[in-house]
Design a protein around this motif. Structure first.
Motif, mmCIF file in Angstrom:
data_model
loop_
_atom_site.group_PDB
_atom_site.id
_atom_site.type_symbol
_atom_site.label_atom_id
_atom_site.label_comp_id
_atom_site.label_asym_id
_atom_site.label_seq_id
_atom_site.Cartn_x
_atom_site.Cartn_y
_atom_site.Cartn_z
ATOM 1 N N PHE A 152 0.809 -1.217 0.000
ATOM 2 C CA PHE A 152 0.000 0.000 0.000
ATOM 3 C C PHE A 152 0.847 1.274 0.000
ATOM 4 C CE2 PHE A 152 -2.819 -3.107 2.264
ATOM 5 C CZ PHE A 152 -3.784 -3.210 1.272
ATOM 6 N N ASP A 153 1.971 1.255 0.711
ATOM 7 C CA ASP A 153 2.765 2.474 0.856
ATOM 8 C C ASP A 153 3.687 2.727 -0.338
ATOM 9 O OD1 ASP A 153 4.366 0.309 1.422
ATOM 10 O OD2 ASP A 153 5.401 1.226 3.125
ATOM 11 N N ARG A 154 3.676 1.826 -1.319
ATOM 12 C CA ARG A 154 4.522 2.010 -2.501
ATOM 13 C C ARG A 154 3.684 2.107 -3.775
ATOM 14 N NH1 ARG A 154 9.288 -2.258 -2.646
ATOM 15 N NH2 ARG A 154 9.916 -0.828 -4.316
ATOM 16 N N LEU A 155 2.397 2.250 -3.602
ATOM 17 C CA LEU A 155 1.490 2.225 -4.745
ATOM 18 C C LEU A 155 1.328 3.613 -5.349
ATOM 19 C CD1 LEU A 155 -0.285 0.126 -6.209
ATOM 20 C CD2 LEU A 155 -2.185 0.859 -4.782
ATOM 21 N N VAL A 156 1.800 3.789 -6.574
ATOM 22 C CA VAL A 156 1.628 5.027 -7.329
ATOM 23 C C VAL A 156 1.261 4.635 -8.755
ATOM 24 C CG1 VAL A 156 2.670 7.167 -8.139
ATOM 25 C CG2 VAL A 156 3.360 6.211 -5.926
ATOM 26 N N LEU A 157 0.078 5.074 -9.216
ATOM 27 C CA LEU A 157 -0.438 4.625 -10.511
ATOM 28 C C LEU A 157 -0.801 5.797 -11.407
ATOM 29 C CD1 LEU A 157 -2.967 1.896 -9.251
ATOM 30 C CD2 LEU A 157 -0.647 1.502 -10.092
ATOM 31 N N SER A 179 -9.405 -4.368 -2.169
ATOM 32 C CA SER A 179 -10.757 -4.659 -1.688
ATOM 33 C C SER A 179 -10.808 -4.818 -0.180
ATOM 34 C CB SER A 179 -11.287 -5.948 -2.340
ATOM 35 O OG SER A 179 -11.460 -5.800 -3.722
ATOM 36 N N SER A 180 -9.637 -5.021 0.416
ATOM 37 C CA SER A 180 -9.594 -5.354 1.842
ATOM 38 C C SER A 180 -9.461 -4.141 2.749
ATOM 39 C CB SER A 180 -8.414 -6.300 2.111
ATOM 40 O OG SER A 180 -7.168 -5.638 1.945
ATOM 41 N N VAL A 181 -9.343 -2.937 2.163
ATOM 42 C CA VAL A 181 -9.090 -1.764 3.010
ATOM 43 C C VAL A 181 -9.959 -0.576 2.609
ATOM 44 C CG1 VAL A 181 -6.699 -2.380 3.554
ATOM 45 C CG2 VAL A 181 -7.186 -1.032 1.489
ATOM 46 N N GLU A 204 -17.768 1.236 0.773
ATOM 47 C CA GLU A 204 -16.928 1.382 -0.413
ATOM 48 C C GLU A 204 -15.452 1.201 -0.064
ATOM 49 O OE1 GLU A 204 -17.712 4.268 -4.106
ATOM 50 O OE2 GLU A 204 -16.909 5.311 -2.360
ATOM 51 N N SER A 205 -14.831 0.121 -0.569
ATOM 52 C CA SER A 205 -13.408 -0.106 -0.369
ATOM 53 C C SER A 205 -12.605 0.761 -1.350
ATOM 54 C CB SER A 205 -13.072 -1.574 -0.610
ATOM 55 O OG SER A 205 -13.293 -1.905 -1.984
ATOM 56 N N VAL A 239 -4.214 3.751 4.934
ATOM 57 C CA VAL A 239 -5.248 2.725 4.790
ATOM 58 C C VAL A 239 -5.785 2.343 6.167
ATOM 59 C CG1 VAL A 239 -4.328 1.800 2.627
ATOM 60 C CG2 VAL A 239 -3.549 0.840 4.797
ATOM 61 N N PHE A 240 -7.041 1.890 6.178
ATOM 62 C CA PHE A 240 -7.722 1.524 7.424
ATOM 63 C C PHE A 240 -8.368 0.149 7.280
ATOM 64 C CE2 PHE A 240 -7.808 6.159 7.318
ATOM 65 C CZ PHE A 240 -7.468 6.518 8.623
ATOM 66 N N ASP A 241 -8.435 -0.527 8.399
ATOM 67 C CA ASP A 241 -9.207 -1.767 8.464
ATOM 68 C C ASP A 241 -10.685 -1.429 8.273
ATOM 69 O OD1 ASP A 241 -10.914 -3.740 10.261
ATOM 70 O OD2 ASP A 241 -9.053 -4.780 9.742
ATOM 71 N N PRO A 242 -11.462 -2.281 7.587
ATOM 72 C CA PRO A 242 -12.887 -1.997 7.384
ATOM 73 C C PRO A 242 -13.681 -1.792 8.666
ATOM 74 C CG PRO A 242 -12.178 -3.718 5.884
ATOM 75 C CD PRO A 242 -11.027 -3.489 6.845
ATOM 76 N N ALA A 243 -13.141 -2.259 9.794
ATOM 77 C CA ALA A 243 -13.847 -2.091 11.063
ATOM 78 C C ALA A 243 -13.638 -0.703 11.664
ATOM 79 C CB ALA A 243 -13.387 -3.153 12.060
#
Length: 270
Positions: A152-157, A179-181, A204-205, A239-243
């Motif tokens: 997640f911390d290296r994602l640049v698109l 989808s998990s965050v 919404e993820s 990013v956060f946990d869905p909870a």
């Protein structure tokens, strides 16, 4: 009905009337040509350099070549495998023997590099207008190798990459991770550096939110409508946990808007 190259070009945003198709062969060039030729172990960089250097004779290469060059490598006697698509930005040197062009690789057909094989009906021709090559049959498209998720911390698109991540099989693990965050994301317009901070929470993820951007370019955000998404760059700030409670995500979103000053000098309205 057999699949031909034409629909793949159009799907990749390439107008056959504005493109040139080239097929390189592994062969030693004549010494007087000034070209070095290619061999089976030529590197990507060597093929790129070979592509941008063409004969000064306009009988061998167009005087005003098209903007996009769809480049294949000869495979067998009557087939060719896609190498890449480059953009011609104009001639920059001509010594009377070799013309050198300012070329850059594009993301056009990036998902098909080294995978797409077409039949080559004219064995003596090494270049042609894409309107002609568009009729050539697709002989096969190899399965794509999965691309490892970078974290997640290296994602640049880029926008092109975002669209590929949301639809191509090789990015299946990326879609699972996204989808998990929930989280806070950043969109940067690389033309002027202005930024937009957004969030994905509730039902919404990140994947669901970004899939909307991949579809329409603006995600329904008024601030982004009317802008060309081709220059957008997408990254994750947190990013956060869905909870995680929505309140905590809202606080984080507000913090990043303040920290990056995207309300006064960016693309956020509130």
């Amino acid at each position: 009905m057999a699949l031909t190259l034409g629909p793949l070009l159009i799907d990749a945003g390439i107008d056959p009337a504005q493109a040139l198709v080239i097929r390189h062969a592994f062969a030693q060039e004549a010494e007087e040509s000034g070209l070095t030729g290619l061999h089976a172990n030529s590197t990507h960089a060597e093929i790129f350099e070979y592509t941008r250097r063409q004969s000064a004779s306009t009988r061998s290469f167009p005087a005003v070549p098209q903007r996009l060059w769809v480049v294949f490598i000869k495979e067998g006697g009557d087939q060719a495998r896609l190498w890449s698509v480059v953009e011609n930005r104009g001639e920059i040197d001509n010594d009377g023997i070799i013309r050198t062009f300012d070329t850059v690789e594009t993301e056009h057909m990036a998902d098909l590099r080294s995978r797409l094989v077409i039949g080559w009906k004219s064995p003596r021709a090494w270049k042609m207008n894409a309107t002609t090559a568009a009729t050539y049959p697709v002989m096969g498209i190899a399965d794509a190798e999965p691309v490892p998720f970078p974290g997640f911390d290296r994602l640049v698109l880029s926008y092109v990459q975002l669209r590929a991540v949301m639809r191509e099989h090789r990015y299946a693990s990326w879609r699972t991770a996204l989808s998990s965050v929930f989280g806070i994301y950043l969109i940067t317009d690389t033309r002027d550096g202005k930024q937009y901070v957004g969030k994905a929470d509730g039902e919404e993820s990140i994947r669901q939110r970004w899939s909307i951007y991949a579809t329409n370019g603006h995600g329904g955000n008024v601030e982004l409508k009317g802008l060309d998404p081709s220059s957008f760059r997408y990254s994750l700030l947190r990013v956060f946990d869905p909870a995680t409670p929505t309140r905590d995500i809202n606080i984080a979103e507000s913090h990043f808007k303040d920290a990056l000053d995207t309300r006064r000098h960016g693309l956020n309205r509130n």
